[in-house]
Design a protein around this motif. Structure first.
Motif, mmCIF file in Angstrom:
data_model
loop_
_atom_site.group_PDB
_atom_site.id
_atom_site.type_symbol
_atom_site.label_atom_id
_atom_site.label_comp_id
_atom_site.label_asym_id
_atom_site.label_seq_id
_atom_site.Cartn_x
_atom_site.Cartn_y
_atom_site.Cartn_z
ATOM 1 N N THR A 135 0.833 -1.187 0.000
ATOM 2 C CA THR A 135 0.000 0.000 0.000
ATOM 3 C C THR A 135 0.872 1.241 0.000
ATOM 4 O O THR A 135 1.847 1.319 0.729
ATOM 5 N N ALA A 136 0.495 2.194 -0.825
ATOM 6 C CA ALA A 136 1.254 3.449 -0.882
ATOM 7 C C ALA A 136 1.090 4.205 0.427
ATOM 8 O O ALA A 136 0.074 4.080 1.102
ATOM 9 N N THR A 137 2.114 4.965 0.767
ATOM 10 C CA THR A 137 2.031 5.787 1.961
ATOM 11 C C THR A 137 2.208 7.238 1.574
ATOM 12 O O THR A 137 2.754 7.547 0.529
ATOM 13 N N THR A 138 1.724 8.115 2.435
ATOM 14 C CA THR A 138 1.887 9.540 2.202
ATOM 15 C C THR A 138 2.461 10.168 3.439
ATOM 16 O O THR A 138 2.629 9.531 4.466
ATOM 17 N N CYS A 142 -3.289 12.937 -5.539
ATOM 18 C CA CYS A 142 -3.868 14.219 -5.913
ATOM 19 C C CYS A 142 -3.346 14.641 -7.282
ATOM 20 O O CYS A 142 -2.243 14.275 -7.675
ATOM 21 N N VAL A 143 -4.143 15.417 -7.974
ATOM 22 C CA VAL A 143 -3.749 16.037 -9.229
ATOM 23 C C VAL A 143 -3.835 17.544 -9.032
ATOM 24 O O VAL A 143 -4.349 18.026 -8.021
ATOM 25 N N ALA A 144 -3.346 18.291 -9.996
ATOM 26 C CA ALA A 144 -3.325 19.748 -9.877
ATOM 27 C C ALA A 144 -4.701 20.323 -9.560
ATOM 28 O O ALA A 144 -4.825 21.243 -8.745
ATOM 29 N N ASP A 145 -5.734 19.779 -10.175
ATOM 30 C CA ASP A 145 -7.084 20.317 -9.964
ATOM 31 C C ASP A 145 -7.621 20.079 -8.558
ATOM 32 O O ASP A 145 -8.614 20.698 -8.168
ATOM 33 N N ASP A 146 -6.974 19.210 -7.783
ATOM 34 C CA ASP A 146 -7.392 18.983 -6.391
ATOM 35 C C ASP A 146 -6.933 20.119 -5.472
ATOM 36 O O ASP A 146 -7.491 20.315 -4.396
ATOM 37 N N VAL A 172 -1.488 37.764 -3.372
ATOM 38 C CA VAL A 172 -1.022 36.714 -2.473
ATOM 39 C C VAL A 172 -1.961 35.511 -2.637
ATOM 40 O O VAL A 172 -3.170 35.644 -2.431
ATOM 41 N N PRO A 173 -1.426 34.355 -3.029
ATOM 42 C CA PRO A 173 -2.298 33.191 -3.229
ATOM 43 C C PRO A 173 -2.732 32.566 -1.903
ATOM 44 O O PRO A 173 -1.977 32.567 -0.933
ATOM 45 N N GLN A 174 -3.945 32.072 -1.887
ATOM 46 C CA GLN A 174 -4.433 31.263 -0.773
ATOM 47 C C GLN A 174 -4.492 29.832 -1.291
ATOM 48 O O GLN A 174 -5.238 29.541 -2.228
ATOM 49 N N ILE A 175 -3.698 28.958 -0.675
ATOM 50 C CA ILE A 175 -3.521 27.593 -1.160
ATOM 51 C C ILE A 175 -4.179 26.624 -0.178
ATOM 52 O O ILE A 175 -3.871 26.649 1.011
ATOM 53 N N THR A 176 -5.057 25.768 -0.694
ATOM 54 C CA THR A 176 -5.707 24.757 0.132
ATOM 55 C C THR A 176 -5.393 23.377 -0.436
ATOM 56 O O THR A 176 -5.704 23.085 -1.595
ATOM 57 N N ILE A 177 -4.767 22.549 0.394
ATOM 58 C CA ILE A 177 -4.432 21.178 0.015
ATOM 59 C C ILE A 177 -5.509 20.263 0.585
ATOM 60 O O ILE A 177 -5.794 20.321 1.785
ATOM 61 N N PRO A 178 -6.115 19.404 -0.239
ATOM 62 C CA PRO A 178 -7.157 18.512 0.267
ATOM 63 C C PRO A 178 -6.585 17.418 1.160
ATOM 64 O O PRO A 178 -5.384 17.143 1.126
ATOM 65 N N ASP A 179 -7.453 16.808 1.947
ATOM 66 C CA ASP A 179 -6.992 15.711 2.801
ATOM 67 C C ASP A 179 -7.577 14.366 2.361
ATOM 68 O O ASP A 179 -7.492 13.391 3.081
ATOM 69 N N ASP A 180 -8.143 14.314 1.140
ATOM 70 C CA ASP A 180 -8.762 13.080 0.673
ATOM 71 C C ASP A 180 -7.985 12.395 -0.452
ATOM 72 O O ASP A 180 -8.496 11.519 -1.127
ATOM 73 N N LEU A 182 6.521 15.189 -10.198
ATOM 74 C CA LEU A 182 6.334 16.632 -10.284
ATOM 75 C C LEU A 182 5.040 16.938 -11.030
ATOM 76 O O LEU A 182 4.772 16.364 -12.084
ATOM 77 N N VAL A 183 4.230 17.832 -10.470
ATOM 78 C CA VAL A 183 2.995 18.279 -11.103
ATOM 79 C C VAL A 183 3.158 19.759 -11.420
ATOM 80 O O VAL A 183 3.531 20.551 -10.543
#
Length: 189
Positions: free
Chosen positions: A31-34, A55-59, A69-77, A84-85
């Protein structure tokens, strides 16, 4: 807050050392790990159970336009990508950046494991200058900024082997990095 400009030279040396010591295959067939933030000795990023997909860029949610100033949100799903993306969020114009050219970039950096901003030239009001291909920046930037056009806002999701590898200078070992970059100046020749 440390700047990428101050830690970049050390990162290039560290990434090279990491590449030499990490030559084994990471394909375990399991199983992959993160990476997630955990109470690990030395501030390491701890493995966790896979979410079932990378995840892909659109996530990645990025609010704000070029120059803001960018607001960046990384999903947790989903899991951090292993490759590299690169995705232009705002198109630029003119010729694309090539090796040997001096670029002026603004950027914001968020670490995947804790989803916190680690650095931002936007906040300092001081863009970062680099010569593409000279080893001044991490490999994820060297590869990810090729072809960027002036005026482009580009998302880079940088896996550990193209980032800071074993860590250091404020970055945890095995950390995936999410950059939003603005190409302030790209040579027009």
């Amino acid at each position: 807050m440390q700047t990428i400009g101050r830690i970049i030279a050390v990162a290039a040396v560290g990434a090279a050392a990491f590449g030499l010591t990490g030559c084994g295959s990471d394909d375990t067939g399991g199983t992959a790990t993160t990476s997630t933030a955990a109470d690990q000795p030395g501030g390491q990023v701890a493995p966790s159970e896979s979410k079932g997909r990378e995840c892909v860029a659109d996530d990645i949610e990025v609010k704000g336009g070029f120059g803001e100033v960018p607001q960046i949100t990384i999903p947790d799903d989903c899991d951090p990508p292993k490759q590299l993306v690169v995705k232009d969020l705002v198109p630029g114009s003119g010729p694309g950046a090539a090796s040997g050219q001096q670029l002026t970039m603004n950027y914001a950096l968020v670490t995947w494991s804790d989803r916190q901003q680690l650095d931002s030239s936007f906040d300092r009001g001081e863009p970062f200058e680099l010569t593409l291909g000279d080893g001044m920046v991490i490999p994820g930037w060297e590869q990810g900024l090729e072809g960027v056009q002036q005026g482009a806002r580009r998302l880079l999701i940088v896996p550990p082997d193209l980032g800071y590898g074993a860590g250091g200078n404020g970055v945890k070992p095995n950390e995936t990095l999410v950059f939003v970059t603005d190409a302030v100046a790209v040579p027009q020749n």
